[in-house]
Design a protein around this motif. Structure first.
Motif, PDB file in Angstrom:
ATOM      1  N   THR A 220       9.704   2.370  -9.254  1.00 34.07           N
ATOM      2  CA  THR A 220      10.146   3.748  -9.007  1.00 34.07           C
ATOM      3  C   THR A 220      10.730   3.881  -7.598  1.00 34.07           C
ATOM      4  OG1 THR A 220       8.031   4.494  -8.062  1.00 34.07           O
ATOM      5  CG2 THR A 220       8.267   4.658 -10.469  1.00 34.07           C
ATOM      6  N   ARG A 221      11.474   4.954  -7.409  1.00 30.08           N
ATOM      7  CA  ARG A 221      11.995   5.271  -6.068  1.00 30.08           C
ATOM      8  C   ARG A 221      10.839   5.479  -5.083  1.00 30.08           C
ATOM      9  NH1 ARG A 221      16.961   6.666  -4.864  1.00 30.08           N
ATOM     10  NH2 ARG A 221      18.511   6.828  -6.492  1.00 30.08           N
ATOM     11  N   THR A 222       9.798   6.128  -5.560  1.00 28.91           N
ATOM     12  CA  THR A 222       8.642   6.434  -4.708  1.00 28.91           C
ATOM     13  C   THR A 222       7.988   5.151  -4.197  1.00 28.91           C
ATOM     14  OG1 THR A 222       8.250   8.477  -5.927  1.00 28.91           O
ATOM     15  CG2 THR A 222       6.422   7.641  -4.618  1.00 28.91           C
ATOM     16  N   GLU A 223       7.843   4.160  -5.061  1.00 30.10           N
ATOM     17  CA  GLU A 223       7.258   2.887  -4.633  1.00 30.10           C
ATOM     18  C   GLU A 223       8.126   2.224  -3.556  1.00 30.10           C
ATOM     19  OE1 GLU A 223       6.529   0.342  -7.981  1.00 30.10           O
ATOM     20  OE2 GLU A 223       4.761   1.476  -8.607  1.00 30.10           O
ATOM     21  N   ALA A 224       9.432   2.213  -3.782  1.00 30.78           N
ATOM     22  CA  ALA A 224      10.339   1.611  -2.796  1.00 30.78           C
ATOM     23  C   ALA A 224      10.260   2.363  -1.473  1.00 30.78           C
ATOM     24  CB  ALA A 224      11.770   1.610  -3.333  1.00 30.78           C
ATOM     25  N   GLN A 225      10.217   3.696  -1.526  1.00 28.36           N
ATOM     26  CA  GLN A 225      10.133   4.496  -0.303  1.00 28.36           C
ATOM     27  C   GLN A 225       8.814   4.262   0.427  1.00 28.36           C
ATOM     28  OE1 GLN A 225      12.734   6.752   0.913  1.00 28.36           O
ATOM     29  NE2 GLN A 225      11.468   6.165   2.650  1.00 28.36           N
ATOM     30  N   THR A 226       7.740   4.117  -0.324  1.00 27.47           N
ATOM     31  CA  THR A 226       6.423   3.874   0.278  1.00 27.47           C
ATOM     32  C   THR A 226       6.426   2.587   1.092  1.00 27.47           C
ATOM     33  OG1 THR A 226       5.272   5.063  -1.489  1.00 27.47           O
ATOM     34  CG2 THR A 226       3.971   3.481  -0.238  1.00 27.47           C
ATOM     35  N   ILE A 227       6.977   1.526   0.531  1.00 25.25           N
ATOM     36  CA  ILE A 227       6.989   0.243   1.250  1.00 25.25           C
ATOM     37  C   ILE A 227       8.011   0.279   2.383  1.00 25.25           C
ATOM     38  CG2 ILE A 227       7.376  -2.237   1.032  1.00 25.25           C
ATOM     39  CD1 ILE A 227       4.681  -1.154  -0.110  1.00 25.25           C
ATOM     40  N   ALA A 228       9.123   0.951   2.192  1.00 28.57           N
ATOM     41  CA  ALA A 228      10.086   1.104   3.295  1.00 28.57           C
ATOM     42  C   ALA A 228       9.425   1.811   4.473  1.00 28.57           C
ATOM     43  CB  ALA A 228      11.313   1.879   2.819  1.00 28.57           C
ATOM     44  N   ASN A 229       8.660   2.866   4.190  1.00 26.39           N
ATOM     45  CA  ASN A 229       7.950   3.585   5.248  1.00 26.39           C
ATOM     46  C   ASN A 229       6.920   2.688   5.929  1.00 26.39           C
ATOM     47  OD1 ASN A 229       9.413   5.885   4.623  1.00 26.39           O
ATOM     48  ND2 ASN A 229       7.791   6.815   3.419  1.00 26.39           N
ATOM     49  N   LEU A 230       6.235   1.857   5.149  1.00 25.61           N
ATOM     50  CA  LEU A 230       5.259   0.921   5.708  1.00 25.61           C
ATOM     51  C   LEU A 230       5.940  -0.053   6.665  1.00 25.61           C
ATOM     52  CD1 LEU A 230       2.415  -0.409   5.780  1.00 25.61           C
ATOM     53  CD2 LEU A 230       3.187  -1.804   3.846  1.00 25.61           C
ATOM     54  N   VAL A 231       7.081  -0.581   6.266  1.00 26.87           N
ATOM     55  CA  VAL A 231       7.814  -1.526   7.112  1.00 26.87           C
ATOM     56  C   VAL A 231       8.276  -0.842   8.399  1.00 26.87           C
ATOM     57  CG1 VAL A 231       9.880  -2.989   7.254  1.00 26.87           C
ATOM     58  CG2 VAL A 231       8.478  -3.005   5.182  1.00 26.87           C
ATOM     59  N   VAL A 232       8.736   0.386   8.300  1.00 28.85           N
ATOM     60  CA  VAL A 232       9.135   1.134   9.500  1.00 28.85           C
ATOM     61  C   VAL A 232       7.937   1.303  10.430  1.00 28.85           C
ATOM     62  CG1 VAL A 232       9.851   3.408  10.348  1.00 28.85           C
ATOM     63  CG2 VAL A 232      11.122   2.307   8.503  1.00 28.85           C
ATOM     64  N   GLN A 233       6.777   1.653   9.875  1.00 29.87           N
ATOM     65  CA  GLN A 233       5.568   1.792  10.695  1.00 29.87           C
ATOM     66  C   GLN A 233       5.250   0.487  11.419  1.00 29.87           C
ATOM     67  OE1 GLN A 233       2.515   3.060   7.982  1.00 29.87           O
ATOM     68  NE2 GLN A 233       3.192   5.194   7.989  1.00 29.87           N
ATOM     69  N   LYS A 234       5.375  -0.632  10.712  1.00 29.18           N
ATOM     70  CA  LYS A 234       5.111  -1.938  11.325  1.00 29.18           C
ATOM     71  C   LYS A 234       6.102  -2.223  12.448  1.00 29.18           C
ATOM     72  CE  LYS A 234       2.830  -4.270   7.467  1.00 29.18           C
ATOM     73  NZ  LYS A 234       2.711  -5.553   6.779  1.00 29.18           N
ATOM     74  N   LEU A 235       7.359  -1.925  12.206  1.00 26.73           N
ATOM     75  CA  LEU A 235       8.378  -2.153  13.238  1.00 26.73           C
ATOM     76  C   LEU A 235       8.127  -1.295  14.469  1.00 26.73           C
ATOM     77  CD1 LEU A 235      11.551  -2.365  10.976  1.00 26.73           C
ATOM     78  CD2 LEU A 235      10.578  -4.229  12.337  1.00 26.73           C
ATOM     79  N   LEU A 236       7.776  -0.038  14.250  1.00 20.17           N
ATOM     80  CA  LEU A 236       7.506   0.860  15.373  1.00 20.17           C
ATOM     81  C   LEU A 236       6.270   0.425  16.161  1.00 20.17           C
ATOM     82  CD1 LEU A 236       8.295   4.337  13.773  1.00 20.17           C
ATOM     83  CD2 LEU A 236       9.674   3.068  15.450  1.00 20.17           C
ATOM     84  N   ALA A 237       5.331  -0.230  15.462  1.00 20.79           N
ATOM     85  CA  ALA A 237       4.132  -0.739  16.119  1.00 20.79           C
ATOM     86  C   ALA A 237       4.384  -2.108  16.763  1.00 20.79           C
ATOM     87  CB  ALA A 237       2.988  -0.838  15.118  1.00 20.79           C
ATOM     88  N   LYS A 238       5.638  -2.569  16.665  1.00 20.32           N
ATOM     89  CA  LYS A 238       6.061  -3.865  17.223  1.00 20.32           C
ATOM     90  C   LYS A 238       5.277  -5.034  16.615  1.00 20.32           C
ATOM     91  CE  LYS A 238       7.478  -1.863  21.570  1.00 20.32           C
ATOM     92  NZ  LYS A 238       8.673  -1.497  21.735  1.00 20.32           N
ATOM     93  N   SER A 239       4.972  -4.902  15.316  1.00 22.69           N
ATOM     94  CA  SER A 239       4.341  -6.001  14.596  1.00 22.69           C
ATOM     95  C   SER A 239       5.327  -6.535  13.562  1.00 22.69           C
ATOM     96  CB  SER A 239       3.037  -5.540  13.939  1.00 22.69           C
ATOM     97  OG  SER A 239       3.283  -4.570  12.961  1.00 22.69           O
ATOM     98  N   SER A 240       4.964  -7.643  12.953  1.00 21.67           N
ATOM     99  CA  SER A 240       5.837  -8.261  11.964  1.00 21.67           C
ATOM    100  C   SER A 240       6.047  -7.319  10.783  1.00 21.67           C
ATOM    101  CB  SER A 240       5.219  -9.569  11.464  1.00 21.67           C
ATOM    102  OG  SER A 240       5.955 -10.064  10.376  1.00 21.67           O
ATOM    103  N   PRO A 241       7.288  -7.162  10.323  1.00 19.30           N
ATOM    104  CA  PRO A 241       7.551  -6.267   9.195  1.00 19.30           C
ATOM    105  C   PRO A 241       7.238  -6.902   7.835  1.00 19.30           C
ATOM    106  CG  PRO A 241       9.600  -7.202   9.960  1.00 19.30           C
ATOM    107  CD  PRO A 241       8.521  -7.686  10.903  1.00 19.30           C
ATOM    108  N   THR A 242       6.596  -8.059   7.856  1.00 19.21           N
ATOM    109  CA  THR A 242       6.273  -8.770   6.615  1.00 19.21           C
ATOM    110  C   THR A 242       5.352  -7.926   5.731  1.00 19.21           C
ATOM    111  OG1 THR A 242       6.436 -10.874   7.781  1.00 19.21           O
ATOM    112  CG2 THR A 242       5.270 -10.898   5.689  1.00 19.21           C
TER     113      THR A 242
END
Length: 112
Positions: free
Chosen positions: A76-98
């Motif tokens: 679903t779009r929601t699932e893709a958006q959820t993980i995209a948001n997670l990756v953004v959070q990781k990037l903002l925290a300066k951690s690996s976006p894996t």
């Protein structure tokens, strides 16, 4: 005397109004500076993928569910958006976006 007091009240109201307006403008103009990352969910052949952009330049393009076996899109779009948001959070925290299988499980992403 009343005219002088009334004048001071008007002056205070005008100054407060200008201050509030200036603060709002500053907050909205600096919002991109605070988080220049944006996300975009799009359809792929077998579901949905996502892009993460930095100042309109594609930083990450994910056409399938990361960490999962095979190259299947998000259900679903929601699932893709959820993980995209997670990756953004990781990037903002300066951690690996894996994205890990644990991340997918914790976010209730359906993997078929």
């Amino acid at each position: 005397m009343k005219t002088k007091v009334f004048g001071y009240i008007i002056l205070i109201v005008v100054c407060v109004t200008i201050g509030v307006f200036a603060a709002k403008q500053y907050m909205f103009s600096n919002q991109e500076k605070i988080n220049p990352l944006t996300t975009e969910v799009y359809a792929v052949k077998n579901g949905y993928g996502y892009r993460i952009k930095l100042n309109e330049n594609i930083l990450i393009q994910q056409n399938f569910i990361p960490a999962a076996y095979g190259k299947k899109g998000f259900k679903t779009r929601t699932e893709a958006q959820t993980i995209a948001n997670l990756v953004v959070q990781k990037l903002l925290a300066k951690s690996s976006p894996t994205v890990t299988m644990e991340d997918l499980k914790n976010n209730q992403i359906h993997i078929q």
